[in-house]
Design an enzyme around this catalytic site. Structure first.
Site, PDB file in Angstrom:
ATOM      1  N   ALA A  30       0.865  -1.178   0.000  1.00 30.50           N
ATOM      2  CA  ALA A  30       0.000   0.000   0.000  1.00 30.50           C
ATOM      3  C   ALA A  30       0.901   1.227   0.000  1.00 30.50           C
ATOM      4  O   ALA A  30       2.075   1.150   0.373  1.00 30.50           O
ATOM      5  CB  ALA A  30      -0.894  -0.017   1.232  1.00 30.50           C
ATOM      6  N   GLY A  56       0.760  -5.020   1.053  1.00 29.50           N
ATOM      7  CA  GLY A  56      -0.448  -5.091   0.221  1.00 29.50           C
ATOM      8  C   GLY A  56      -0.189  -5.743  -1.132  1.00 29.50           C
ATOM      9  O   GLY A  56      -1.112  -6.288  -1.741  1.00 29.50           O
ATOM     10  N   GLU A 111      -0.479  -9.322  -0.467  1.00 32.46           N
ATOM     11  CA  GLU A 111      -1.908  -9.580  -0.210  1.00 32.46           C
ATOM     12  C   GLU A 111      -2.719  -9.560  -1.508  1.00 32.46           C
ATOM     13  O   GLU A 111      -3.625 -10.371  -1.698  1.00 32.46           O
ATOM     14  CB  GLU A 111      -2.451  -8.531   0.770  1.00 32.46           C
ATOM     15  CG  GLU A 111      -1.849  -8.708   2.162  1.00 32.46           C
ATOM     16  CD  GLU A 111      -2.199  -7.577   3.113  1.00 32.46           C
ATOM     17  OE1 GLU A 111      -2.021  -6.396   2.736  1.00 32.46           O
ATOM     18  OE2 GLU A 111      -2.660  -7.858   4.224  1.00 32.46           O
ATOM     19  N   GLU A 140       4.798  -5.106   7.250  1.00 35.70           N
ATOM     20  CA  GLU A 140       4.051  -4.049   7.946  1.00 35.70           C
ATOM     21  C   GLU A 140       4.554  -3.819   9.371  1.00 35.70           C
ATOM     22  O   GLU A 140       4.528  -2.693   9.876  1.00 35.70           O
ATOM     23  CB  GLU A 140       2.549  -4.384   7.989  1.00 35.70           C
ATOM     24  CG  GLU A 140       1.835  -4.242   6.653  1.00 35.70           C
ATOM     25  CD  GLU A 140       1.863  -5.493   5.789  1.00 35.70           C
ATOM     26  OE1 GLU A 140       2.684  -6.396   6.070  1.00 35.70           O
ATOM     27  OE2 GLU A 140       1.084  -5.565   4.830  1.00 35.70           O
TER      28      GLU A 140
END
Ligand code: CO8
Length: 278
Positions: free
Chosen positions: A86, A129, A132, A152
């Site tokens: 992200a 992300g 993911e 993260e």
């Protein structure tokens, strides 16, 4: 009239394909143009998944989902990065109130609700992300130099789009815990060994191999492929008894399709089946 190659690429092609995208490249690939192809295209930020990029991915998936020609979808990035996570710069100053109140990044989930099969072709970094996003896809192919990680924890947060859930189901508790708690990355080879990815390819052949897999899938009945995908996905949601029950009902349901009749008749008549997706 005269159309230059550049005019076709920049102006006409996006229009023909139904939309102009800023962060992704979208086209149809394969001999029969039946594989939807999405390339994340924010190279300077290593394909960091900013809000605008994920919204565009959702729009492209919506378009492929209703496109009767498309039987499978490939999502890829660049040789250097599938996606480095992200967008940290976008998240840096966000408050809890904004995140929770605005249901921050809820639309990311679109990738996991597509009914057509989705293949992630991962070269380079698939972090946070990005990892993911790959795990929301149905099949992951990795280039030899791919690296997967959930870093993260090093940013003082935790995965928020399935990293603690899908990774654990894919690779088991010990490796998932280690990755999530240390932020350490695993190589393509480790990802293959642990069951996260199904195939490793040379970097320059990854995309064409993923498209080939997409073409294979797209040559089957799209209707029945959707049932097969639904049944496999149920294995992650239901008990064994419930999952087997659902599978049996979907198996029965294939007998309501013309494609099931065609598939078995073609076998008996020793010819290739011609599925009509009905
Ligand atoms: N966000 C924003 N920008 C990024 C990101 C990112 N995730 N990753 C890289 N970039 C940018 C860098 O800031 C840099 O930009 P600039 O040149 O303007 O400074 C450019 O990309 C190139 O990066 P580097 O110079 O760092 O390149 P290196 O080759 O030195 O390093 C790495 C590559 C190792 C990939 C490094 O960039 C890195 O560690 N990136 C961050 C990885 C990361 O921590 N990812 C997790 C992010 S958090 C997350 O994904 C949470 C998901 C929650 C989803 C919730 C949904 C509901």
């Amino acid at each position: 009239f005269f159309v230059t190659l550049r005019m076709w690429r920049v102006v006409l092609k996006p229009l023909v394909l139904g939309g102009q995208y800023e962060y992704i490249l979208v086209e149809k690939r394969g001999e029969n143009k039946n594989v939807g192809f999405i390339q994340l295209n924010r190279p300077k930020a290593l394909n960091a998944l900013c809000d605008g990029l994920m919204k565009e991915v959702g729009q492209a998936l919506d378009a492929f989902e209703v496109d009767k020609e498309v039987g499978a979808i490939v999502i890829t990035g660049s040789d250097r990065a599938f996606a480095a996570g992200a967008d940290i710069k976008e998240m840096q100053n966000r408050t809890f109130q904004e995140c929770y109140g605005g249901n921050f990044l809820a639309h990311w989930n679109r990738v996991s609700t597509v009914r057509k099969p989705v293949i992630a072709a991962v070269n380079g970094f698939a972090l946070g992300g990005g990892c993911e996003l790959a795990m929301m896809c149905d099949i992951i192919y990795a280039g030899e130099k791919a690296q997967f990680g959930q870093p993260e924890i090093l940013l003082g947060t935790i995965p928020g789009a399935g990293g603690t859930q899908r990774l654990t189901r894919a690779v088991g508790k010990s490796l998932a815990m280690e990755m999530v708690l240390t932020g350490d990355r695993i190589s393509a080879q480790e990802a293959k060994q642990s069951g996260l990815v199904s195939k490793i390819c040379p970097v320059d052949q990854l995309v064409s191999e993923a498209v080939k897999c997409g073409e294979k899938i797209a040559s089957n009945s799209k209707l029945v492929s959707a049932m097969a995908k639904e049944a496999v996905n149920a294995a992650f949601e239901l008990t064994l008894a419930e999952g087997n029950h659902l599978e049996k009902r979907l198996f029965h349901a294939t007998f309501a399709t013309n494609d099931r009749k065609e598939g078995m008749t073609a076998f008996v008549e020793k010819r290739k089946a011609s599925f009509q997706d009905d």
